[in-house]
Design a protein around this motif. Structure first.
Motif, PDB file in Angstrom:
ATOM      1  N   PRO A 107     -60.394  12.728  12.147  1.00 54.45           N
ATOM      2  CA  PRO A 107     -59.817  13.773  11.294  1.00 54.45           C
ATOM      3  C   PRO A 107     -58.938  14.745  12.075  1.00 54.45           C
ATOM      4  CG  PRO A 107     -62.202  13.562  10.946  1.00 54.45           C
ATOM      5  CD  PRO A 107     -61.861  12.766  12.165  1.00 54.45           C
ATOM      6  N   ILE A 108     -57.791  15.055  11.520  1.00 57.63           N
ATOM      7  CA  ILE A 108     -56.962  16.149  12.029  1.00 57.63           C
ATOM      8  C   ILE A 108     -56.016  16.562  10.904  1.00 57.63           C
ATOM      9  CG2 ILE A 108     -55.267  14.560  13.093  1.00 57.63           C
ATOM     10  CD1 ILE A 108     -54.705  16.703  15.226  1.00 57.63           C
ATOM     11  N   THR A 109     -55.867  17.865  10.745  1.00 56.97           N
ATOM     12  CA  THR A 109     -54.927  18.402   9.783  1.00 56.97           C
ATOM     13  C   THR A 109     -53.517  18.210  10.327  1.00 56.97           C
ATOM     14  OG1 THR A 109     -56.599  20.037   9.278  1.00 56.97           O
ATOM     15  CG2 THR A 109     -54.373  20.495   8.463  1.00 56.97           C
ATOM     16  N   PRO A 110     -52.524  17.810   9.554  1.00 58.45           N
ATOM     17  CA  PRO A 110     -52.518  17.693   8.081  1.00 58.45           C
ATOM     18  C   PRO A 110     -52.536  16.261   7.576  1.00 58.45           C
ATOM     19  CG  PRO A 110     -50.296  18.023   8.917  1.00 58.45           C
ATOM     20  CD  PRO A 110     -51.167  17.794  10.113  1.00 58.45           C
ATOM     21  N   GLN A 111     -53.459  15.423   8.033  1.00 58.94           N
ATOM     22  CA  GLN A 111     -53.454  14.032   7.562  1.00 58.94           C
ATOM     23  C   GLN A 111     -54.839  13.496   7.221  1.00 58.94           C
ATOM     24  OE1 GLN A 111     -54.652  11.033   9.548  1.00 58.94           O
ATOM     25  NE2 GLN A 111     -55.813  12.739  10.439  1.00 58.94           N
ATOM     26  N   SER A 112     -55.829  14.381   7.169  1.00 56.85           N
ATOM     27  CA  SER A 112     -57.206  13.892   6.979  1.00 56.85           C
ATOM     28  C   SER A 112     -57.406  13.180   5.635  1.00 56.85           C
ATOM     29  CB  SER A 112     -58.192  15.048   7.103  1.00 56.85           C
ATOM     30  OG  SER A 112     -58.104  15.600   8.409  1.00 56.85           O
ATOM     31  N   GLU A 113     -56.497  13.399   4.694  1.00 57.03           N
ATOM     32  CA  GLU A 113     -56.618  12.739   3.383  1.00 57.03           C
ATOM     33  C   GLU A 113     -56.595  11.220   3.508  1.00 57.03           C
ATOM     34  OE1 GLU A 113     -54.398  15.082   4.069  1.00 57.03           O
ATOM     35  OE2 GLU A 113     -54.689  16.736   2.673  1.00 57.03           O
ATOM     36  N   VAL A 114     -55.939  10.716   4.548  1.00 53.17           N
ATOM     37  CA  VAL A 114     -55.856   9.254   4.682  1.00 53.17           C
ATOM     38  C   VAL A 114     -57.252   8.682   4.845  1.00 53.17           C
ATOM     39  CG1 VAL A 114     -54.877   7.336   5.991  1.00 53.17           C
ATOM     40  CG2 VAL A 114     -53.573   9.446   5.751  1.00 53.17           C
ATOM     41  N   LEU A 115     -57.994   9.221   5.799  1.00 54.55           N
ATOM     42  CA  LEU A 115     -59.363   8.750   6.052  1.00 54.55           C
ATOM     43  C   LEU A 115     -60.257   9.011   4.834  1.00 54.55           C
ATOM     44  CD1 LEU A 115     -61.533   7.630   7.980  1.00 54.55           C
ATOM     45  CD2 LEU A 115     -61.682   9.881   9.023  1.00 54.55           C
ATOM     46  N   GLU A 116     -60.073  10.195   4.224  1.00 58.23           N
ATOM     47  CA  GLU A 116     -60.900  10.529   3.054  1.00 58.23           C
ATOM     48  C   GLU A 116     -60.626   9.557   1.902  1.00 58.23           C
ATOM     49  OE1 GLU A 116     -61.274  15.321   3.952  1.00 58.23           O
ATOM     50  OE2 GLU A 116     -59.782  14.614   2.514  1.00 58.23           O
ATOM     51  N   TYR A 117     -59.345   9.266   1.673  1.00 56.06           N
ATOM     52  CA  TYR A 117     -58.973   8.354   0.588  1.00 56.06           C
ATOM     53  C   TYR A 117     -59.585   6.978   0.824  1.00 56.06           C
ATOM     54  CZ  TYR A 117     -55.999   5.951  -2.843  1.00 56.06           C
ATOM     55  OH  TYR A 117     -55.533   5.215  -3.904  1.00 56.06           O
ATOM     56  N   LEU A 118     -59.461   6.515   2.073  1.00 55.44           N
ATOM     57  CA  LEU A 118     -59.934   5.150   2.378  1.00 55.44           C
ATOM     58  C   LEU A 118     -61.455   5.035   2.268  1.00 55.44           C
ATOM     59  CD1 LEU A 118     -57.596   4.242   5.372  1.00 55.44           C
ATOM     60  CD2 LEU A 118     -57.527   3.275   3.063  1.00 55.44           C
ATOM     61  N   THR A 119     -62.159   6.095   2.717  1.00 56.70           N
ATOM     62  CA  THR A 119     -63.624   6.006   2.664  1.00 56.70           C
ATOM     63  C   THR A 119     -64.128   6.122   1.223  1.00 56.70           C
ATOM     64  OG1 THR A 119     -63.697   8.361   3.215  1.00 56.70           O
ATOM     65  CG2 THR A 119     -64.116   6.818   5.009  1.00 56.70           C
ATOM     66  N   ALA A 120     -63.297   6.699   0.346  1.00 53.21           N
ATOM     67  CA  ALA A 120     -63.706   6.839  -1.059  1.00 53.21           C
ATOM     68  C   ALA A 120     -63.232   5.662  -1.916  1.00 53.21           C
ATOM     69  CB  ALA A 120     -63.146   8.143  -1.625  1.00 53.21           C
ATOM     70  N   ALA A 121     -62.469   4.763  -1.332  1.00 53.70           N
ATOM     71  CA  ALA A 121     -61.758   3.749  -2.143  1.00 53.70           C
ATOM     72  C   ALA A 121     -62.612   2.539  -2.513  1.00 53.70           C
ATOM     73  CB  ALA A 121     -60.495   3.289  -1.413  1.00 53.70           C
ATOM     74  N   ARG A 122     -63.904   2.560  -2.177  1.00 54.19           N
ATOM     75  CA  ARG A 122     -64.788   1.434  -2.493  1.00 54.19           C
ATOM     76  C   ARG A 122     -64.146   0.105  -2.078  1.00 54.19           C
ATOM     77  NH1 ARG A 122     -68.905   3.477  -5.109  1.00 54.19           N
ATOM     78  NH2 ARG A 122     -69.751   1.445  -5.686  1.00 54.19           N
ATOM     79  N   LEU A 123     -63.812   0.065  -0.805  1.00 49.44           N
ATOM     80  CA  LEU A 123     -63.035  -1.071  -0.302  1.00 49.44           C
ATOM     81  C   LEU A 123     -63.807  -2.389  -0.360  1.00 49.44           C
ATOM     82  CD1 LEU A 123     -61.242   0.755   2.613  1.00 49.44           C
ATOM     83  CD2 LEU A 123     -60.189  -0.162   0.539  1.00 49.44           C
TER      84      LEU A 123
END
Lengths: 355, 74, 260
Positions: A29-45
């Protein structure tokens, strides 16, 4: 038929990565891109592609997880911002030296040091001039919209595998956080085939494979350097990408990429309202840089203003491109401040037209 | 009475003369040669073939894996 | 007597063969100094891969240090990692090829100094990899500098008067740290300084590979080893010194074994 959706740039990268059949994402995680990791971990891959996502203990570990995954022939991705990208430089150099493909996204924030979390374009040198050690090059793509953030993921992987080299998407906090409409490509399956150079286990039908960047014999190292140099020359000849906007009648030129190129489009209208014919040259590949194409513009325009949210980095390449045939200067706000269209027009008048 | 007899074959040019096999041999079969191999090392060789039991200790301790062991029950 | 009639020449036949170099080692002569435990440990790994029949299923990760060129000697696929990053590289491989056997082979500088973070976190996540840790208390490749595991009072080129705690800190017992991490499944400390110890080390390393197929966590084997050149001793002397000095601080045995 896929529909347009409204999405943040960072999320678009994540979704595009899933759609591109990415095998593994390793990030920190690092701002301003943490959404990438958050999106992927929530994406029920596990219900989609089975893509592997792992939050690493550091950016150093993340890039080396990419090294392992890439060495196994897999499509691997990481995202970070300047401070984290600095930590990855060792791994990027090793991957270039081992000819391993990967995609790295730098959502740039202001620096140096811990700097600010606001957008900047101050990592141009780091990306295009080799932030790590040794003679290598990083293919660098500069998106200017959320759509391009998504599109450049598959483009980046294609280039990475075609040339067996790391590829970077160099974007910034503004594009990462900005919401815009985006249309995604259909889901691509994850590849079941492994490239011939990948370590997947030595079967009786082939020799063992080892992936390394070590060449203790200087003659071997030089041969390898010559091979890399030839590869980079080929990339420079074949993969230059750029866009020209309102250049046909232009007397002056803005040269800008990413967020700055979008602001320059407004500046063009403001300038043209005042009768100043200015166009925009937008490099899409920052390396390889469109030297020849910018040179060609010197027959037409009287001067060029390199507009970047930095103290002046790409301007050096613009100057190299024009070989002093026309005037070139730089304008840009820094430290997370984004320049206004009016400021850019004012700078054009002061530094190029009146200067 | 059954007797065990062994023999070792040293890959002379692979030997680095470290002497660990000599130390590991329980029946003092091995010595370093007065001669040197292509790399300039005094290499191991079997000085007392009759005493060798083929226990493999020398091969197991050899860092370079250059000792081959044979054994027969007679 | 009849038995005395058998000559060495008659004995050296395929049917009497009891020990030979495994085909899982290449024909390259290892670059290690005479008597170095790296060669012995390499051979054990190669023998185990052969015995388990997993040549096509295994991917190794070499470190930076004396064993940086390990991939020249192992007849299976390997990757060479940046200094200290082998556990991260192995994590990347294993996560993406979960059905394969993946291992790291690292020295004390690589695993316990520059790569401490990667080591701890891979073990704590319980990555299903095998980690082989060669501890000889010195940086061999760069010419004998102090390692994190250098004993107190031990001389190296950067502790020429012996390691002093007030100046250089304490030796780091990495395996004792690792054993406390819940992600580890099997943790053992072995040595290769006598034939008996080599046999025990092989058993432990083999377990560390066999357990990998259970997907129960990290299997970690420290091999306390020698560095005759760095310690400035003959190989035989170095193994005696190891037994007398290294083993009291790094005692041998299994530290964590799975509950049956």
């Amino acid at each position: 038929m896929e529909e347009y959706v409204l999405m943040k740039g960072n999320e678009a990268i994540a979704e595009a990565a899933i759609r591109a059949g990415t095998d593994g994402y390793f990030g920190y995680p690092i701002t301003p891109q943490s959404e990438v990791l958050e999106y992927l971990t929530a994406a029920r891959l596990h219900e989609r592609t089975g893509m592997v996502v792992l939050q690493a203990e550091s950016e150093v570990a993340a890039i080396n997880m990419l090294y392992g995954g890439a060495g196994a022939g897999k499509k691997v991705l990481t995202t970070s911002s300047g401070p984290g990208i600095s930590l990855m430089q060792e791994g990027i150099s090793y991957m270039a030296g081992s000819e391993l493909p990967c995609l790295i996204v730098n959502v740039v924030r202001g620096g140096p040091g811990l700097g600010t979390i606001q957008p900047a374009q101050s990592d141009y040198f780091q990306s295009t001039k080799g932030g790590g050690h040794g003679d290598y090059r990083l293919i660098t793509l500069a998106p200017a919209s959320v759509q391009e953030m998504a599109d450049f993921v598959s483009l980046g992987f294609d280039l990475a595998f075609k040339y067996r080299n790391p590829v970077m998407i160099l974007t910034d906090g503004a594009l990462g956080q900005m919401m815009e409409k985006v249309k995604f490509k259909p889901q691509q399956p994850r590849s079941k085939k492994s490239p011939h150079w990948a370590t997947t286990g030595k079967t009786p039908d082939r020799e063992r494979i080892f992936i390394t960047s070590l060449n203790l014999d200087p003659a071997c190292q030089e041969r390898f350097n010559i091979k890399l140099k030839a590869k980079y020359k080929e990339i420079s000849e074949k993969e230059v990408r750029y866009e020209k906007i309102e250049c046909d009648d232009a007397d002056y030129l803005f040269v800008a990429y990413g967020t700055s190129s979008r602001i320059c489009q407004k500046s063009i209208q403001l300038a043209r309202n005042e009768g100043i014919k200015v166009g925009l040259f937008r490099p899409i590949t920052l390396w390889p840089f469109p030297y020849k194409e910018i040179m060609e513009m010197t027959g037409q325009v009287k001067g060029m203003l390199s507009v970047e949210m930095s103290a002046g980095q790409m301007v050096e390449d613009v100057k190299l491109a024009v070989e002093a045939k026309v005037k070139v200067d730089h304008y840009g706000r820094m430290g997370g401040i984004v320049h206004s269209p009016e400021e850019i027009v004012k700078a054009l008048k002061q530094k190029i037209i009146g200067g | 009475m059954a007797k065990i007899k062994g023999a070792i074959v040293v890959d002379i040019d692979g030997c680095k003369g470290c002497g660990l096999c000599i130390e590991a041999c329980p029946v003092e079969v091995i010595s370093l040669s007065d001669n040197v191999n292509v790399k300039g090392y005094h290499y191991s060789y079997m000085t007392d073939p009759d005493a060798c039991t083929g226990c493999s200790n020398c091969a197991i301790i050899c860092p370079d894996g250059i000792i081959t062991v044979y054994r027969i029950k007679i | 007597m009849a038995e005395n009639a058998i000559t060495t020449k008659e004995l050296v036949k395929k049917e009497n063969l009891v020990y030979q170099k495994t085909k899982l080692l290449t024909d390259d002569v290892m670059h290690y100094c005479p008597g170095c435990g790296h060669g012995t440990t390499h051979r054990l790994i190669a023998e185990i891969v052969e015995e388990m029949g997993i040549q096509s299923e295994i991917i190794g990760v070499a470190p930076v240090g004396c064993s940086v060129l390990m991939y020249n000697y192992m007849n299976f696929d390997m990757q060479e990692a940046a200094h200290g990053r082998a556990p991260a590289v192995a994590t990347g491989i294993k996560r993406l090829l979960p059905e394969k056997y993946v291992f790291t082979y690292q020295g004390d500088g690589d695993l316990a100094a520059i790569g401490t973070g990667e080591t701890i976190h891979a073990c704590n996540r319980g990555e299903n990899i095998t980690m082989i840790f060669i501890n000889n208390g010195i940086y061999g490749m760069t010419g004998g500098q102090m390692a994190p595991t250098t004993l107190i009072g031990m001389k190296s080129s950067t502790t020429p008067y012996g390691r002093e705690v007030s100046l250089a800190g304490n030796p780091l017992n990495m395996t004792d740290l690792i054993v406390n991490l819940p992600g580890t499944y099997f943790v053992s400390r072995q040595s290769v300084h006598t034939p008996g110890n080599v046999r025990k080390a092989k058993k432990a390393i083999k377990k560390a590979f066999e357990y990998q197929s259970l997907n129960k966590g990290t299997c970690f084997v420290e091999v306390v080893s020698n560095c005759p050149a760095g310690w400035k001793m003959t190989p035989v002397e170095s193994n005696k010194w190891l037994a007398e000095n290294m083993l009291p601080f790094y005692p041998l045995g299994d530290l964590k074994v799975p509950e049956e």
